[in-house]
Design an enzyme around this catalytic site. Structure first.
Site, PDB file in Angstrom:
ATOM      1  N   ARG A 164       0.795  -1.338  -0.060  1.00  0.00           N
ATOM      2  CA  ARG A 164      -0.012   0.152  -0.118  1.00  0.00           C
ATOM      3  C   ARG A 164       0.827   1.294  -0.158  1.00  0.00           C
ATOM      4  NH1 ARG A 164      -2.109  -3.772  -1.069  1.00  0.00           N
ATOM      5  NH2 ARG A 164      -3.900  -4.835  -0.245  1.00  0.00           N
ATOM      6  N   SER A 252     -10.679  -0.531   3.411  1.00  0.00           N
ATOM      7  CA  SER A 252     -10.011  -0.754   4.534  1.00  0.00           C
ATOM      8  C   SER A 252      -9.369   0.293   5.273  1.00  0.00           C
ATOM      9  CB  SER A 252      -8.860  -1.819   4.218  1.00  0.00           C
ATOM     10  OG  SER A 252      -9.390  -2.920   3.753  1.00  0.00           O
ATOM     11  N   GLU A 348      -4.698   3.799   6.136  1.00  0.00           N
ATOM     12  CA  GLU A 348      -4.430   3.771   4.690  1.00  0.00           C
ATOM     13  C   GLU A 348      -4.805   5.238   4.023  1.00  0.00           C
ATOM     14  OE1 GLU A 348      -5.616   0.789   2.448  1.00  0.00           O
ATOM     15  OE2 GLU A 348      -5.192  -1.039   3.716  1.00  0.00           O
TER      16      GLU A 348
END
Length: 352
Positions: A164, A252, A348
Site C-alpha cells: 500500500r 480498509s 491507509e
C-alpha cells in the site's frame, strides 16, 4: 481555463464528508495542467490532486487549488507473445476499467475487481486484494511535474512500490526528477495522467487466497476462468464490505501490520485465535480487522462515525460524520490496539 469556486466535495469523497473546495479546476489532459502552472495567479498557488476520493478523509474545506482529474480513455497499446499492454486515463473508474479489460479478452486484473477509486490512484496506493497487487501487473505511467509542468514517465522500479505504498506517498528531494529524487518521493509533486498495465500471456489464475479457495470448493470449480474469479470476488466484496454509495467509507482503513515471528508467537500465547499470515521474507502479517475486533470495536461509534458491523477494518459514515469524528474514532482504535497488542496500526487513507 475555468476555475470553479466553492465547489462541494461531498460527491467526490467516498466517505461523503461535507466539505468544499475553495477553487477547483477539472483536468482533461496534460495541457490543462501545464496551462494552470503557467498562469501567474494559479501557478504559485498550492495544489491538491483529486481522483475518485476513495482514499481520503476530508477534515475541513480544501484551500489548495483542487485539480480534479478527469483524463479519460482506454486502449490496447501493444500485444506480444508474452503480454497485452493496455492503457487507461487516470480519470477512468477503476472497476469499470477492470470490467472492460475482461470484456476485451485481456485477463489479469480480475482479482482487483470492485476496488473503489480511479485508475490514476491505483499506483499511488499500490492497490491490492485477493492475492494480487497492482505492481504485479504494472508496466509504466505518464505524469506531469506540478512544479515545472514537465511530462515524465516512470517504470515499476521508479515507482518504489511497497505494501500500500509508492513513491507518490513520500516527500521528495531537491535534485529534480532524476533517479535519486524518484526514490525519495513525489508526494504532492506529480499528477498521474495515464497508466499502462502488462497482462501476461498465457493467463494464470491467482487463487491462493482463503476466500477464493473456499469458493472453489463450494462450487466444485477447480480451474476457474478469469470471469469466474471476477464474479466471485465481486460477490465476496459485496458480502463483506459496504457500498460507498449507500454507506460512506474509504474501504480498509488500516494497513495490516507485519511483525517478527517472535512478536507473533508472543501474541498467540495470549490470543491463540490471532489471524496471521507468514510472508516469504520471514515476517508475519497480522489481520488488522481481527485486532480491532478483538478490542471490541465492531459496531461501535464516535459521533456519526462508526466501525462497520460486517468488517471491523472498515470505518463508516453513519450520516453526517465529520472528518474530525472519523479521526477521533481512528485514534481511539489505534490506542486500544496498541495497549492490548503493542502494535500501532497505520491508517491507509490520506488526511486532508
Amino acid at each position: 481555463m475555468l476555475v470553479e469556486k466553492n465547489v462541494p466535495l461531498e460527491p467526490w469523497n467516498t466517505f461523503h464528508i461535507v466539505a468544499k473546495a475553495h477553487s477547483l479546476l477539472r483536468i482533461a489532459n496534460c495541457a490543462d495542467v501545464q496551462e494552470v502552472l503557467a498562469d501567474p495567479n494559479w501557478g504559485p498557488h498550492p495544489k491538491f490532486v483529486l481522483g475518485g476520493g476513495s482514499n481520503i478523509v476530508l477534515t475541513g474545506d480544501v484551500k489548495a487549488l483542487v485539480l480534479k482529474v478527469e483524463i479519460m480513455g482506454k486502449r490496447l497499446v501493444q500485444e506480444t507473445d508474452q503480454a497485452f499492454i493496455v492503457e487507461a486515463g487516470a480519470g477512468e473508474n477503476w472497476h469499470d476499467f477492470v470490467t472492460w479489460t475482461l470484456d476485451q479478452g485481456y485477463d489479469g486484473l480480475e482479482n482487483l475487481a470492485l476496488i473503489p477509486g480511479t485508475v490514476g490512484a491505483s499506483p499511488v496506493q499500490n492497490i491490492g486484494a485477493y492475492g494480487l497487487e497492482l505492481q504485479d501487473r504494472f508496466e509504466s505511467l505518464d505524469a506531469v511535474d506540478l512544479q515545472t509542468g514537465a511530462a515524465f514517465t516512470l517504470n515499476a522500479a521508479q515507482c518504489g512500490f511497497g505494501y500500500r505504498d509508492s513513491v507518490f506517498k513520500h516527500g521528495h528531494g531537491a535534485s529534480g526528477l532524476g533517479g535519486a529524487t524518484q526514490r525519495l518521493g513525489l508526494a504532492g509533486r506529480a499528477l498521474i495522467a495515464t497508466v499502462r498495465f502488462r497482462l501476461p500471456k498465457p493467463w494464470r489464475a491467482v487463487v491462493g487466497y482463503t476466500d477464493l479457495e473456499r469458493t472453489m470448493l463450494e462450487t466444485g470449480v477447480a480451474q476457474p476462468s478469469a470471469r469466474q474469479i471476477y464474479d466471485w470476488i465481486c460477490d465476496i466484496r459485496r458480502a463483506k464490505l459496504p457500498d460507498p454509495a449507500v454507506l460512506g467509507n474509504a474501504g480498509s482503513f488500516f494497513k495490516n501490520p507485519t511483525v517478527t515471528p517472535e512478536q507473533c508467537a508472543d501474541i498467540i500465547a495470549r490470543d491463540p485465535k490471532l489471524v496471521h499470515y507468514p510472508l516469504l521474507d520471514g515476517s508475519v502479517k497480522l489481520a488488522a480487522g481481527w485486532l480491532i475486533d478483538a478490542c471490541g470495536w465492531r459496531g461501535k461509534s464516535v459521533g456519526h462515525a462508526g466501525v462497520y458491523e460486517g468488517q471491523a477494518l472498515v470505518l463508516v459514515n453513519r450520516g453526517g460524520a465529520t472528518g474530525g469524528e472519523v479521526m477521533t474514532l481512528a485514534k481511539a482504535i489505534q490506542t486500544s490496539v496498541y495497549e492490548r497488542f503493542g502494535i500501532l496500526l497505520e491508517p491507509e487513507p490520506l488526511m486532508v
